[in-house]
Design a protein around this motif. Structure first.
Motif, short mmCIF file in Angstrom:
data_model
loop_
_atom_site.label_atom_id
_atom_site.label_comp_id
_atom_site.label_asym_id
_atom_site.label_seq_id
_atom_site.Cartn_x
_atom_site.Cartn_y
_atom_site.Cartn_z
N PHE A 19 -48.47 -11.91 -53.64
CA PHE A 19 -49.60 -12.81 -53.37
C PHE A 19 -49.29 -13.76 -52.23
CE2 PHE A 19 -51.60 -16.94 -54.01
CZ PHE A 19 -52.93 -16.58 -53.97
N LYS A 20 -48.05 -14.30 -52.25
CA LYS A 20 -47.68 -15.25 -51.20
C LYS A 20 -47.64 -14.57 -49.84
CE LYS A 20 -44.86 -18.56 -51.55
NZ LYS A 20 -43.67 -19.38 -51.63
N ALA A 21 -47.22 -13.29 -49.83
CA ALA A 21 -47.15 -12.59 -48.56
C ALA A 21 -48.52 -12.40 -47.95
CB ALA A 21 -46.47 -11.23 -48.75
N GLN A 22 -49.54 -12.34 -48.80
CA GLN A 22 -50.89 -12.15 -48.30
C GLN A 22 -51.62 -13.47 -48.06
OE1 GLN A 22 -52.23 -9.18 -47.46
NE2 GLN A 22 -50.19 -8.38 -47.87
N ALA A 23 -50.94 -14.59 -48.36
CA ALA A 23 -51.64 -15.88 -48.29
C ALA A 23 -51.76 -16.40 -46.87
CB ALA A 23 -50.94 -16.90 -49.18
N ASN A 24 -50.87 -15.96 -45.95
CA ASN A 24 -51.02 -16.38 -44.56
C ASN A 24 -52.37 -15.90 -44.04
OD1 ASN A 24 -48.44 -17.44 -44.55
ND2 ASN A 24 -47.50 -15.65 -43.59
N GLU A 25 -53.11 -16.79 -43.40
CA GLU A 25 -54.41 -16.40 -42.87
C GLU A 25 -54.81 -17.31 -41.73
OE1 GLU A 25 -57.34 -16.77 -45.92
OE2 GLU A 25 -57.16 -18.95 -46.06
N ILE A 26 -55.77 -16.83 -40.95
CA ILE A 26 -56.34 -17.61 -39.86
C ILE A 26 -57.75 -18.01 -40.26
CG2 ILE A 26 -57.07 -17.59 -37.44
CD1 ILE A 26 -54.91 -15.52 -36.89
N ASP A 27 -58.00 -19.32 -40.35
CA ASP A 27 -59.35 -19.79 -40.66
C ASP A 27 -60.29 -19.49 -39.50
OD1 ASP A 27 -58.70 -20.75 -43.18
OD2 ASP A 27 -58.08 -22.69 -42.39
N ASP A 28 -59.86 -19.85 -38.30
CA ASP A 28 -60.65 -19.49 -37.12
C ASP A 28 -59.75 -19.50 -35.89
OD1 ASP A 28 -61.16 -22.24 -35.59
OD2 ASP A 28 -61.47 -22.63 -37.73
N ILE A 29 -60.09 -18.63 -34.94
CA ILE A 29 -59.34 -18.55 -33.70
C ILE A 29 -60.33 -18.60 -32.55
CG2 ILE A 29 -59.30 -16.01 -33.86
CD1 ILE A 29 -56.65 -16.12 -32.27
N ASN A 30 -60.07 -19.50 -31.59
CA ASN A 30 -60.89 -19.63 -30.39
C ASN A 30 -60.08 -19.13 -29.21
OD1 ASN A 30 -63.40 -21.14 -31.29
ND2 ASN A 30 -61.79 -22.47 -32.09
N ILE A 31 -60.56 -18.08 -28.57
CA ILE A 31 -59.85 -17.45 -27.46
C ILE A 31 -60.62 -17.71 -26.17
CG2 ILE A 31 -58.92 -15.30 -26.55
CD1 ILE A 31 -59.02 -14.18 -29.41
N HIS A 32 -59.98 -18.33 -25.20
CA HIS A 32 -60.61 -18.57 -23.89
C HIS A 32 -59.89 -17.73 -22.85
CE1 HIS A 32 -61.83 -21.50 -20.43
NE2 HIS A 32 -62.51 -20.36 -20.41
N ILE A 33 -60.63 -16.84 -22.20
CA ILE A 33 -60.10 -15.94 -21.19
C ILE A 33 -60.68 -16.34 -19.85
CG2 ILE A 33 -59.97 -13.54 -20.42
CD1 ILE A 33 -60.46 -12.86 -23.48
N ASP A 34 -59.83 -16.81 -18.95
CA ASP A 34 -60.28 -17.27 -17.63
C ASP A 34 -59.79 -16.27 -16.58
OD1 ASP A 34 -61.48 -18.92 -15.74
OD2 ASP A 34 -59.63 -20.04 -15.40
N ILE A 35 -60.75 -15.61 -15.89
CA ILE A 35 -60.41 -14.59 -14.89
C ILE A 35 -60.29 -15.26 -13.53
CG2 ILE A 35 -60.98 -12.33 -13.96
CD1 ILE A 35 -62.88 -11.94 -16.32
N LYS A 36 -59.14 -15.13 -12.91
CA LYS A 36 -58.89 -15.74 -11.62
C LYS A 36 -59.33 -14.81 -10.48
CE LYS A 36 -57.05 -19.32 -13.55
NZ LYS A 36 -57.79 -20.60 -13.54
N LYS A 37 -59.47 -15.38 -9.29
CA LYS A 37 -59.97 -14.62 -8.15
C LYS A 37 -59.03 -13.47 -7.79
CE LYS A 37 -62.22 -15.24 -3.68
NZ LYS A 37 -62.67 -16.20 -2.65
N ASP A 38 -57.72 -13.61 -8.10
CA ASP A 38 -56.77 -12.55 -7.77
C ASP A 38 -56.74 -11.44 -8.81
OD1 ASP A 38 -55.50 -13.74 -9.91
OD2 ASP A 38 -53.66 -14.23 -8.83
N GLY A 39 -57.63 -11.52 -9.83
CA GLY A 39 -57.70 -10.47 -10.84
C GLY A 39 -56.78 -10.67 -12.03
N SER A 40 -56.05 -11.78 -12.06
CA SER A 40 -55.24 -12.10 -13.24
C SER A 40 -56.09 -12.84 -14.25
CB SER A 40 -54.04 -12.97 -12.84
OG SER A 40 -54.48 -14.22 -12.34
N VAL A 41 -55.61 -12.95 -15.49
CA VAL A 41 -56.33 -13.72 -16.50
C VAL A 41 -55.38 -14.71 -17.16
CG1 VAL A 41 -57.96 -11.85 -17.01
CG2 VAL A 41 -55.91 -12.09 -18.40
#
Length: 592
Positions: A19-41
């Motif tokens: 049970f404890k092994a399954q208790a780790n969880e993510i309530d929410d994750i906000n991912i920000h992906i910023d694409i640069k002019k050179d094609g990197s992120v």
């Protein structure tokens, strides 16, 4: 006897450990992906996690999936980098530290869990060579799944660029997570609508016809070939052929000649189309065609008003303007009408259970005086669809949605989340027709009521529309933007006081859906813990009644392959499982 006691204790202990092994969880994750002019992120992840097992978090990158991308930066806010990482260190030794751990298959990004309990981690990493030059454009095709080995309640992904995204310069698709993907303020926003686990992934395909980015990374495919590969076995209802990388029989000389002629003809058509678009854009600009939603909002970014627009009697009538501003798509209009019907005492929506958080509770819909209403309206939905196809439907849009919902009731006096989701999955094709009709309905309404003038023209034999707002239309557009700015930027103390004093009226909640403010309001609910069931404030309860119901509808539409001009793949709308094969990335991540 002692053996049995020892055995039982061992079983109980193993169950506790499991049970404890399954208790780790993510309530929410906000991912920000910023694409640069050179094609990197540059990727920033803000993770709100609950941890009570293990010693480290990790993100996996396998070399065979990198497709030429390279990691150039990794950090965790408030943590210290260490050059050598030992996975056998104790939790206390890893606390507050991060590193890049080389593996047999590539490398892991790792950082310490620290103290157990509710944790917030802000993770940054940069990948180069993410934008690829294709034969006829550019693209990013990448699985940003770094988290689903931990059960995850919610994900919001925001993709930005040095050049704001518009309907004209990007097509976008999401695979592996059920939710909604749309343009908002020059960004692409993907928000999940159901919980995720290790069966999910988070693949994004962005395609650009023109060369927006200065990248030297190449990919030997056309835009259509890549799109076909991504859409294969997906829920997207698009007519693309599978593009497996298999070789057919050797082409004959005649075949080569016809193939060359086909390429030549295709090039001529492409140049003709580009010329036509250039002429069309010149004509539109000269005759006062409506500015892009991004430009309008940028010009008014410092203007706001706390006075809402005049009460709208027909929400769907304003859909073209609200969609043009990237505020509301088909799904948001469903929410608005649900609120209206509830306010008008035509339906009741109730929570079904007693889950701890309001945003996780199931809902059910009850139609008042169901038998009479069903007899009067319920049997005409199919006929209305035929009339839309034949362009003979003359009822208002609200009536159309009302008939659709009565059809969805399917002789259930109470319709649950499960029934609702099932009906919208089964009837996603019909719902797409209803969604497609929204744009034409709105333009006709706006022109009839003096907000816009619609002109027809053509360039290079290709017809197009010129939409010219009247003075009345300009005033309304500005009012929409200014009131949206106010709702998004209202002083939080003032807002919180209004929530606690039940001073927020139903009409404001409708505008929150129609003016693209739901994400901001929901983030405030979480920030001030107003999404907990013990907080009995009217406003968050009322918000989640409709939000959770609409999420059920979105899940059904996603799994049913919903596609329309108002919520279509590539221009905003539902995403789902299936598809996305052949993308880079996708190593996953969790805790250990």
């Amino acid at each position: 006897m002692k053996k049995y006691i020892v055995f039982l204790l061992s079983v109980l202990l193993s169950l506790t450990i499991s049970f404890k092994a399954q208790a780790n969880e993510i309530d929410d994750i906000n991912i920000h992906i910023d694409i640069k002019k050179d094609g990197s992120v540059e990727v920033t992840e803000e993770r709100n996690q609950n941890m009570d097992d293990g010693t480290e978090n990790y993100i996996v990158f396998n070399e065979e999936d990198m497709q030429g991308a390279k990691l150039t930066h990794f950090s965790v806010d408030g943590f210290k980098e260490v050059k050598e990482w030992d996975s056998d260190w104790k939790r206390e030794e890893k606390a507050g530290k991060y590193s890049v751990l080389n593996t047999d298959d590539g490398f892991d990004l790792v950082w310490g869990i620290g103290e157990y309990g509710d944790k917030t981690y802000t993770v940054h990493y940069t990948l180069t060579n993410m934008v690829k030059n294709l034969k006829d454009g550019q693209s990013i095709y990448w699985d940003f799944n770094t988290f689903t080995e931990l059960p995850t309640d919610e994900m919001t992904m925001t993709i930005s660029s040095y050049e704001p995204f518009t309907k004209e310069n990007v097509r976008f698709y999401g695979f592996g997570i059920v939710g909604n993907m749309h343009l908002k303020d020059g960004n692409i926003v993907w928000k999940s609508s159901e919980a995720m686990d290790d069966s999910n992934y988070a693949t994004v395909l962005l395609q650009f016809d023109s060369k927006l980015f200065n990248t030297n990374a190449n990919k030997d495919k056309t835009l259509e070939e890549e799109r076909s590969m991504a859409l294969h076995n997906s829920n997207y209802n698009e007519d693309y052929l599978d593009s497996n990388e298999t070789l057919g029989p050797k082409m004959s000389l005649t075949g080569k000649i016809f193939s060359g002629l086909g390429i030549l003809f295709g090039s001529i058509v492409a140049l003709w189309t580009i010329a036509g678009l250039w002429i069309a854009n010149r004509k539109k600009k000269a005759r006062g065609h409506i500015k892009s939603g991004y430009t309008i909002k940028k010009d008014l970014k410092n203007s706001s008003t706390k006075i809402p627009p005049s009460k709208m009697s027909d929400y769907a009538g304003y859909a073209y303007l609200l969609n043009h501003l990237d505020y509301a798509y088909f799904e948001q209009f469903i929410s608005a009408y649900l609120i209206k019907w509830h306010r008008d005492n035509r339906i009741e929506i109730e929570f079904e259970d007693d889950s701890k958080k309001l945003n996780k509770r199931n809902t059910s819909i009850i139609v008042k005086d169901y038998e009479t209403v069903k007899e009067e309206y319920g049997k005409y939905f199919e006929e209305a669809l035929k009339q839309i196809k034949n362009e003979t439907y003359n009822g208002d849009y609200e009536l159309l949605l009302w008939m659709m919902f009565l059809n969805a009731m399917d002789d259930h006096k109470v319709i649950t989340k499960k029934n609702l989701e099932k009906w919208f999955k089964k009837n996603a094709s019909d719902v797409s027709k209803v969604a497609d009709y929204l744009d034409d309905y709105s333009k006709e309404y706006l022109e009839k009521n003096g907000y816009i003038k619609v002109e027809k023209d053509s360039a290079a034999f290709v017809p197009f529309e010129i939409i010219v707002p009247t003075t009345k239309g300009h005033d309304l557009i500005e009012h929409f933007v200014k009131y949206s700015n106010y709702l998004q930027n209202e002083d939080e103390d003032n807002w919180l006081e209004r929530v606690k004093n039940d001073e927020i009226q139903t009409e404001e909640l409708i505008y929150i859906y129609l003016l693209g403010v739901t994400d901001e309001i929901e983030s405030r609910f979480k920030k001030y813990h107003l999404n907990k069931s013990e907080e009995n404030y009217f406003y968050p309860n009322y918000f989640y009644l409709f939000n959770n119901t609409t999420n059920s509808i979105n899940q059904g539409l996603s799994s049913g392959g919903f596609s329309s001009s108002q919520a279509s793949s590539g221009l905003g709308g539902s995403t789902g499982m299936g598809g996305g094969a052949g993308a880079g990335g996708g190593g996953g991540g969790g805790a250990r």
